[in-house]
Design an enzyme around this catalytic site. Sequence first.
Site, PDB file in Angstrom:
ATOM      1  N   LYS A  17      36.629  46.843  38.473  1.00  0.00           N
ATOM      2  CA  LYS A  17      36.692  45.917  39.614  1.00  0.00           C
ATOM      3  C   LYS A  17      38.156  45.619  39.920  1.00  0.00           C
ATOM      4  O   LYS A  17      38.948  45.361  38.997  1.00  0.00           O
ATOM      5  CB  LYS A  17      35.952  44.626  39.253  1.00  0.00           C
ATOM      6  CG  LYS A  17      35.839  43.601  40.381  1.00  0.00           C
ATOM      7  CD  LYS A  17      35.062  42.363  39.919  1.00  0.00           C
ATOM      8  CE  LYS A  17      34.751  41.394  41.055  1.00  0.00           C
ATOM      9  NZ  LYS A  17      33.951  40.233  40.598  1.00  0.00           N
ATOM     10  N   SER A  37      30.005  39.241  43.710  1.00  0.00           N
ATOM     11  CA  SER A  37      31.197  39.853  44.275  1.00  0.00           C
ATOM     12  C   SER A  37      31.523  41.233  43.727  1.00  0.00           C
ATOM     13  O   SER A  37      32.322  41.961  44.321  1.00  0.00           O
ATOM     14  CB  SER A  37      32.397  38.937  44.050  1.00  0.00           C
ATOM     15  OG  SER A  37      32.675  38.804  42.667  1.00  0.00           O
ATOM     16  N   SER A  75      28.296  37.008  39.782  1.00  0.00           N
ATOM     17  CA  SER A  75      28.870  38.198  40.419  1.00  0.00           C
ATOM     18  C   SER A  75      28.696  39.513  39.686  1.00  0.00           C
ATOM     19  O   SER A  75      29.022  40.560  40.240  1.00  0.00           O
ATOM     20  CB  SER A  75      30.358  37.987  40.669  1.00  0.00           C
ATOM     21  OG  SER A  75      30.534  37.276  41.861  1.00  0.00           O
TER      22      SER A  75
HETATM   23  N1  GLN Z   1      28.521  34.179  44.676  1.00  0.00           N
HETATM   24  C1  GLN Z   1      29.213  33.191  43.896  1.00  0.00           C
HETATM   25  C2  GLN Z   1      30.403  32.669  44.662  1.00  0.00           C
HETATM   26  O1  GLN Z   1      30.599  33.110  45.740  1.00  0.00           O
HETATM   27  C3  GLN Z   1      29.612  33.759  42.579  1.00  0.00           C
HETATM   28  C4  GLN Z   1      30.812  34.613  42.650  1.00  0.00           C
HETATM   29  C5  GLN Z   1      31.235  35.115  41.327  1.00  0.00           C
HETATM   30  O2  GLN Z   1      30.493  35.051  40.357  1.00  0.00           O
HETATM   31  N2  GLN Z   1      32.489  35.555  41.264  1.00  0.00           N
HETATM   32  O3  GLN Z   1      31.111  31.840  44.204  1.00  0.00           O
END
Ligand code: GLN
Length: 495
Positions: free
Chosen positions: A78, A158, A182
Amino acid sequence: MADLTDLTLAEARDGVRSGTFSATELTQAHIDAVEGARGLNAFITETPERALAMAADSDARVAANDPRPMEGVPIAIKDLFCTDGVRTTAGSHILENFTPPYESSVTQNIWDAGGVLLGKTNLDEFAMGSSNENSFFGPVENPWRAADDGQSRVPGGSSGGSAAAVAANIAPGAIGTDTGGSIRQPAAFTGIVGMKPTYGRCSRWGTVAFASSLDQAGPMTRTVQDAAILLESMAGFDAKDSTSVDIAAPKFEAALTGEVKGLKIGIPDEYRLDGMPSEIEALWTQGAEWLRDAGAEIVPVSLPMTQYALPAYYIVAPAEASSNLARYDGIRYGLREDAEDLTDLYETTRASGFGGEVQRRILIGTYALSAGYYDAYYLKAQKVRTRIAEDFRQAFETVDVLLTPTAPSEAFVAGSKSDDPIAMYLNDVFTVPGSMAGLPGISVPAGNAANGLPLGLQILAKPFDEQTLFRAAHVLEMAAGVTARPTQWWKEAGA
Ligand code: GLN
């Protein structure tokens, strides 16, 4: 020879070690797969030269009879992990041209275990999002399409690029980060395994920070065994991260005994949401039955604070983000816009460098931390967080793990939630509570919706009990026996 990109991470590792194929052959096959799948937009930066150089090194190690645990296995990273000499963007315009002069601890651990850097994967900007539509480098396409409408689906977020790369057989394994879901939510949306370790298990050093008290790195793979292998190489104490916990990482792969006799599986009643699709509810029930048939005991439990987890998370995470992102000021890192004076420099650089969702989080977080509202929002959210952790602690007095759905729906149609941040945030409803408590969690492919799209089930365990987590997940995976794969339409679509 069978297509090397169809191998699991374990098979790839064993094949390199036994000399069935070389690390160079394995790596080249995956480089070709990266090039053949550019239509998915899973990668921000491809690193074929570095991959081949690392693979040559692996082949020399094997020839010298000195292979490391994951020798020669290509891994996608990532683009939130700093990689020495390789551009690291966090999916943001503000870091578009940032090349770190250092390596994150987690990626260094992977290279020390013999892993090969395939490239840097796409993500929501600064890991903020649930659909990978918030990337400066454009959205990622889910390799899966629904049988009925054929429309483009989001891969989740994400860590959407990592999820798509693994689901499309572009990489046998990838790593992501999970702040509120994410890793787990994109894993569920793309039919793969995604695992978030206990907070403190993997070092955060050299990982671009979103919400420091929640961020954790973790593996994304096609099998539970592969997740255990990859985590084994990532985890471990790191003196450079003050929140890294000094507990030796066990041999996670050895925890997969294939049995769960006597294990107590908690089913939290509060995760039964109004309006949840009946397919998800049915799969959850089915998952519990599979585990019971394998000898586990199913125990209803109550987590009364669950309903407050999401609102509290969307105070705590933006608050920490607003503080962490203050460093991107046009002076020290990345983008710098022309300006009249210092204030103008900050304003124009940050206005053009950050996308809409990141700006929204900074505004929410700064508001929640401001003098007049700190007690009402931030402090209150922290108290709620403590109560959530207490809920879980009590549940784990009677059960070993918890079983829940991973996400409240299958992968949704691209663009369908882009104008509604609350609808987007609701995707995290099952993953955020465990994050707030720092628990390990895993999403396992457990079935497919009527339209063919994958669905996942989540298992949560006690802090630092990843072994039981993996053991239960492995049994669930075997019982579910999901074999469906996406049709490789992106190959025809071309690069
Ligand atoms: N979807 C969640 C957010 O937007 C989690 C994102 C993540 O785990 N980095 O904060």
